[in-house]
Design an enzyme around this catalytic site. Structure first.
Site, mmCIF file in Angstrom:
data_model
loop_
_atom_site.group_PDB
_atom_site.id
_atom_site.type_symbol
_atom_site.label_atom_id
_atom_site.label_comp_id
_atom_site.label_asym_id
_atom_site.label_seq_id
_atom_site.Cartn_x
_atom_site.Cartn_y
_atom_site.Cartn_z
ATOM 1 N N MET A 1 -8.808 8.373 -0.490
ATOM 2 C CA MET A 1 -9.717 8.722 0.623
ATOM 3 C C MET A 1 -10.264 10.130 0.423
ATOM 4 S SD MET A 1 -7.409 7.456 3.782
ATOM 5 C CE MET A 1 -6.655 5.827 3.817
ATOM 6 N N ASP B 1 -6.877 -6.303 3.903
ATOM 7 C CA ASP B 1 -6.216 -4.996 3.953
ATOM 8 C C ASP B 1 -6.324 -4.424 5.362
ATOM 9 O OD1 ASP B 1 -5.271 -2.440 3.508
ATOM 10 O OD2 ASP B 1 -6.907 -1.824 2.169
ATOM 11 N N MET C 1 -11.966 4.722 -1.186
ATOM 12 C CA MET C 1 -12.707 4.920 0.069
ATOM 13 C C MET C 1 -13.391 6.272 -0.054
ATOM 14 S SD MET C 1 -9.822 3.400 2.620
ATOM 15 C CE MET C 1 -8.546 3.505 1.372
ATOM 16 N N SER D 1 0.833 -1.200 0.000
ATOM 17 C CA SER D 1 0.000 0.000 0.000
ATOM 18 C C SER D 1 0.867 1.250 0.000
ATOM 19 C CB SER D 1 -0.913 0.003 1.225
ATOM 20 O OG SER D 1 -1.464 1.298 1.377
ATOM 21 N N ASP E 1 -4.537 3.767 -2.155
ATOM 22 C CA ASP E 1 -5.665 4.118 -1.291
ATOM 23 C C ASP E 1 -6.144 5.541 -1.548
ATOM 24 O OD1 ASP E 1 -6.022 1.781 0.511
ATOM 25 O OD2 ASP E 1 -3.921 2.216 1.010
ATOM 26 N N HIS F 1 -1.030 -1.223 -4.369
ATOM 27 C CA HIS F 1 -2.321 -0.872 -3.775
ATOM 28 C C HIS F 1 -2.344 0.635 -3.529
ATOM 29 C CE1 HIS F 1 -5.960 -1.838 -1.405
ATOM 30 N NE2 HIS F 1 -5.543 -0.912 -0.548
ATOM 31 N N MET G 1 -11.931 -5.739 4.660
ATOM 32 C CA MET G 1 -11.109 -4.842 5.478
ATOM 33 C C MET G 1 -10.852 -5.502 6.831
ATOM 34 S SD MET G 1 -10.280 -2.183 3.733
ATOM 35 C CE MET G 1 -9.402 -1.427 5.097
ATOM 36 N N HIS H 1 -7.994 1.367 -4.470
ATOM 37 C CA HIS H 1 -8.985 1.147 -3.408
ATOM 38 C C HIS H 1 -9.677 2.470 -3.112
ATOM 39 C CE1 HIS H 1 -9.557 0.004 1.162
ATOM 40 N NE2 HIS H 1 -10.697 0.132 0.526
HETATM 41 C C1 DX5 Z 1 -6.469 1.671 5.284
HETATM 42 C C2 DX5 Z 1 -5.963 1.371 3.909
HETATM 43 C C3 DX5 Z 1 -4.849 0.412 3.889
HETATM 44 C C4 DX5 Z 1 -3.600 0.841 4.609
HETATM 45 C C5 DX5 Z 1 -2.923 -0.397 5.130
HETATM 46 O O1 DX5 Z 1 -7.684 2.317 5.215
HETATM 47 O O2 DX5 Z 1 -7.006 0.838 3.100
HETATM 48 O O3 DX5 Z 1 -4.546 0.009 2.555
HETATM 49 O O4 DX5 Z 1 -2.705 1.574 3.828
HETATM 50 O O5 DX5 Z 1 -1.850 -0.044 5.908
HETATM 51 P P1 DX5 Z 1 -1.203 -1.041 6.966
HETATM 52 O O6 DX5 Z 1 -0.712 -2.232 6.225
HETATM 53 O O7 DX5 Z 1 -0.104 -0.241 7.570
HETATM 54 O O8 DX5 Z 1 -2.270 -1.396 7.961
HETATM 55 ZN ZN ZN Z 2 -6.475 -0.065 1.134
#
Ligand code: DX5
Ligand code: ZN
Length: 221
Positions: free
Chosen positions: A39, A177, A70, A10, A37, A35, A139, A68
């Site tokens: 947000m 994840d 969010m 990620s 993320d 990956h 998740m 991903h």
């Molecule tokens: C959290 C993200 C993850 C995050 C995981 O909302 O979707 O992808 O980056 O990070 P770690 O592996 O540090 O928990």
């Molecule tokens: Zn993620």
């Protein structure tokens, strides 16, 4: 058939002052997906990055981009993320009014489709979509931040999803994840996950070495 095991580092945990090198390290270390993320500060409390960053790194690497989302009402932005270079787009079941419409929209741009559920959403809610998507993302922390501890109770859903996939003869991937570390990756693996997101456990002073360590482990299982 046994599903292929894949590592998806990620990028949220990468050092952005040397992002090009970080991406080269995860690729050279053998990671299968990157990956990414996204947000929006509404679906989750935090804000990360969006289309301009993805477009920019698309020029720097040929890795498979696992995006991903969010964000609330994800259908609004599918076209833009697809055009920015996403290979797979995952949206949250909880964020979409009409999940099938989002799936159709992602397919329209020839991207693979992922659907995700937060820790409190039961597997039953997403089961009707399992044969319509390429990947289920379970998740294993509340989405929003890297560096949290894995919630072991979420692994029951991974088990339920794997049983469902096996029973129905599907090929849907099961991704986990949140809080995946080298010393606990065996838990989601044993529960039936086959794609493992890891952020803070991979990116750091030795991104290349950690990526290799994870990939070697997965190749032996
Ligand atoms: C959290 C993200 C993850 C995050 C995981 O909302 O979707 O992808 O980056 O990070 P770690 O592996 O540090 O928990
Ligand atoms: Zn993620």
């Amino acid at each position: 058939m046994k599903p292929e095991l894949k590592l998806a580092p990620s990028m949220l945990s990468a050092d952005f002052t040397c992002l090009g090198k970080e991406l080269a390290d995860v690729k050279n270390g053998g990671a299968h997906y990157l990956h990414i993320d996204v947000m929006d500060g509404l679906f989750v409390p935090s804000i990360s990055f969006g289309m301009p960053v993805i477009k920019s790194i698309r020029k720097a690497t040929d890795m498979f981009f696992d995006v991903h989302l969010m964000i609330i009402d994800p259908i609004r932005y599918i076209k833009e993320f697809a055009e920015s270079g996403a290979d797979l787009i995952t949206f949250h079941l909880e964020a979409a009014e009409d999940p099938q419409a989002v799936i159709d929209e992602i397919r329209k741009y020839n991207c693979k489709v992922g659907i995700s559920i937060k820790p409190k959403t039961p597997f039953e809610d997403v089961a009707p979509f399992m044969d319509k998507v390429d990947m289920l993302l379970v998740m294993t922390v509340e989405p929003g931040f890297g560096g949290q501890k894995m919630m072991p109770e979420t692994l029951d859903k991974v088990r339920a999803a794997r049983d469902f996939v096996t029973e129905k003869g599907l090929t849907t991937d099961i991704q986990v994840d949140g809080g995946v570390k080298f010393d606990n990756i065996g838990l989601p693996l044993e529960a039936g996950a086959n794609i493992f997101v890891a952020g803070s456990a991979v990116f750091g002073p030795d991104t290349l070495g950690e990526t290799k360590r994870f990939c070697e482990y997965l190749s032996q299982h």
